[in-house]
Motif scaffolding. Sequence first.
Motif, short mmCIF file in Angstrom:
data_model
loop_
_atom_site.label_atom_id
_atom_site.label_comp_id
_atom_site.label_asym_id
_atom_site.label_seq_id
_atom_site.Cartn_x
_atom_site.Cartn_y
_atom_site.Cartn_z
N GLU A 1 6.46 2.72 -2.32
CA GLU A 1 5.01 2.84 -2.20
C GLU A 1 4.32 3.15 -3.52
O GLU A 1 3.11 3.13 -3.61
CB GLU A 1 4.64 3.88 -1.13
CG GLU A 1 5.04 5.32 -1.42
CD GLU A 1 6.51 5.61 -1.13
OE1 GLU A 1 7.25 4.65 -0.80
OE2 GLU A 1 6.92 6.76 -1.27
N THR B 1 -2.54 -6.78 -5.33
CA THR B 1 -3.05 -6.38 -4.01
C THR B 1 -4.49 -6.83 -3.81
O THR B 1 -5.32 -6.67 -4.71
CB THR B 1 -3.02 -4.83 -3.91
OG1 THR B 1 -1.70 -4.38 -4.23
CG2 THR B 1 -3.41 -4.34 -2.52
N GLN C 1 0.90 -8.91 1.21
CA GLN C 1 2.07 -9.14 0.36
C GLN C 1 2.94 -10.26 0.94
O GLN C 1 3.18 -10.28 2.14
CB GLN C 1 2.91 -7.87 0.27
CG GLN C 1 2.29 -6.79 -0.58
CD GLN C 1 2.02 -7.27 -1.98
OE1 GLN C 1 2.88 -7.87 -2.59
NE2 GLN C 1 0.81 -7.04 -2.47
N LEU D 1 1.12 0.78 -3.19
CA LEU D 1 0.85 0.85 -1.76
C LEU D 1 0.18 2.18 -1.42
O LEU D 1 -0.74 2.24 -0.59
CB LEU D 1 2.15 0.68 -0.98
CG LEU D 1 2.02 0.74 0.53
CD1 LEU D 1 1.15 -0.40 1.05
CD2 LEU D 1 3.40 0.68 1.19
N TYR E 1 -3.44 2.06 -2.38
CA TYR E 1 -4.12 1.18 -1.43
C TYR E 1 -4.35 1.91 -0.11
O TYR E 1 -5.44 1.89 0.45
CB TYR E 1 -3.29 -0.09 -1.21
CG TYR E 1 -3.72 -0.90 -0.02
CD1 TYR E 1 -4.79 -1.79 -0.11
CD2 TYR E 1 -3.09 -0.75 1.21
CE1 TYR E 1 -5.21 -2.52 0.99
CE2 TYR E 1 -3.50 -1.46 2.32
CZ TYR E 1 -4.56 -2.35 2.20
OH TYR E 1 -4.97 -3.05 3.30
N GLN E 2 -3.29 2.60 0.35
CA GLN E 2 -3.38 3.25 1.65
C GLN E 2 -4.41 4.38 1.63
O GLN E 2 -5.17 4.55 2.59
CB GLN E 2 -1.99 3.79 2.05
CG GLN E 2 -1.87 4.17 3.51
CD GLN E 2 -2.22 3.01 4.44
OE1 GLN E 2 -1.68 1.92 4.31
NE2 GLN E 2 -3.16 3.24 5.37
#
Length: 512
Positions: free
Chosen positions: A237, A243, A289, A322, A325-326
């Motif tokens: 992550e 992205t 992805q 990730l 992004y999360q």
Amino acid sequence: MSTNTPSEDHKPAVEPLYEASKRIFAKKAQGQFRNFKWVVLWVTLGIYFGLPWLRWDRGEFAPDQGILLDLAGRRFYFFPIEIWPQEFYYVAGLLLMAGFGLFLITSAVGRAWCGYTCPQTVWVDLFIAVERFFQGDRNARMKLDKAPMSGNKFMRLAATHATWILMSFLTGLGWIMYFGNAPSVLVKFFTGELPFVAYGTVLVLTLTTYGFGGLMREQVCIYMCPWPRIQAAMLDEDSLVVTYNDWRGEPRTRGAKKAAAAGLPVGDCVDCDACVAVCPMGIDIREGQQLGCITCALCIDACDQVMDKVGKERGLIAYATLSEYQSNMDMATNNGRTGIQPQNVRDPDGKFKDRIRHFNWKVIFRPRSLLYMGAWSAVGLGMLVVLLNRDRLDLNVVHDRNPQYVMESDGSVRNGYTIRILNMEPQPRTIRLSVEGLPSAAMKINGIAPTEGQSYDIPVKPDEATALKVFVTLPKGQANWASEEFHFIAEDMTIGERSVYKAAFNGPGVKK
Ligand code: SF4
Ligand code: SF4
């Protein structure tokens, strides 16, 4: 009413095993990542074609090519380093370093290898540039593709394929330069003086380069290369990947002004498909992805240009982890309680609280990357230490098997040995050979006079093994054993380098 049976109604669609290949007409991208890719492309091509032409002076007895894989002489030359077949562990070390290096790069910056430096990527990039030169950019190529065959189309296609084949041939030719003195290999290639295997190698490389770079392109990455599958295990992550930030892009809207005026929710994505048009893999990164994404970042360049045009912040498509992004997505959706509300992710000044466009060194310096870095450095340091301390003189001794010893008429006992002195330096040397551990032994080498005492000065050729027949004799009554250990010593008296070999002297005595 349906006349089908229930089983027919619910019959699952049969998925084809292989997706039909679609032609991709990648548009020319412009921007920082495209520029960086050009730099990497010319640097890597320069390295590939240029390295065999670099010279390195090793004296008159060794080749002066900087990098040379001398298959006939069974040597690998890498500037000041000369690797012998028995030192193959260096090559294993280099492979280990390449592996850890790849793991490190993948864990830190995703598939940067695939996107920038992999030969497949570099050659495909080059081939697409050639295609664009002869057939025009995306729209022109698509139009030409649909058009019926004509003189104009034929000429453009012929020029493209002929240039691809020429470049593929040069690639093959460039490869064989590593296996001989490049200037003479080049001349001999065209005068037909090289062995058949050289022409075969060039032919195979021409065909594979043309096939992989010109015809198969993204199919090689998706279906043939194992790396996309392996790298999935390397990413976590906190790895950087290209992205699409849907927390600010959705709902994507064409005619955003009208939609906003009508009070409809509007994301930053104007659904222009510019990101799809430039993608050499034919991917829509907005779908998330994908295995096919080589993280070349051309879609970032394309989208940044669009954002500039519509007056929005860059970074709708960006390198992001990730976890970043999360956290943005959680903010935009109130931790999943609402739909995407981009205003939640904006600062009071209207800018996104977006951390992803500022490079964060923590992405590289984190436990997993440090572990790979440590392993890479440990192998490299280990190799360096071994390299700096390795022997350049070696001694190999084989005792005569039959007879094990000879009893002379005067009662003395003689043993015979075959000795190989290996001089791994690219210049001739004089090596002093002597025995140690048998005080009353006399050594004799056919055809060579002893230098002093029981020592012999042996001239050895550069980069060669010198074989000698050596006899060691003990006077009557001294060899009362079945076998006694002693040492052969080979020494370069000028620099003090020594090689010692433990040997055995056999006699008529009883085994201890
Ligand atoms: S989706 Fe973007 S980063 Fe991935 S291959 Fe396509 S252009 Fe490159
Ligand atoms: S380039 Fe940007 S704005 Fe255009 S479709 Fe792709 S993500 Fe949306």
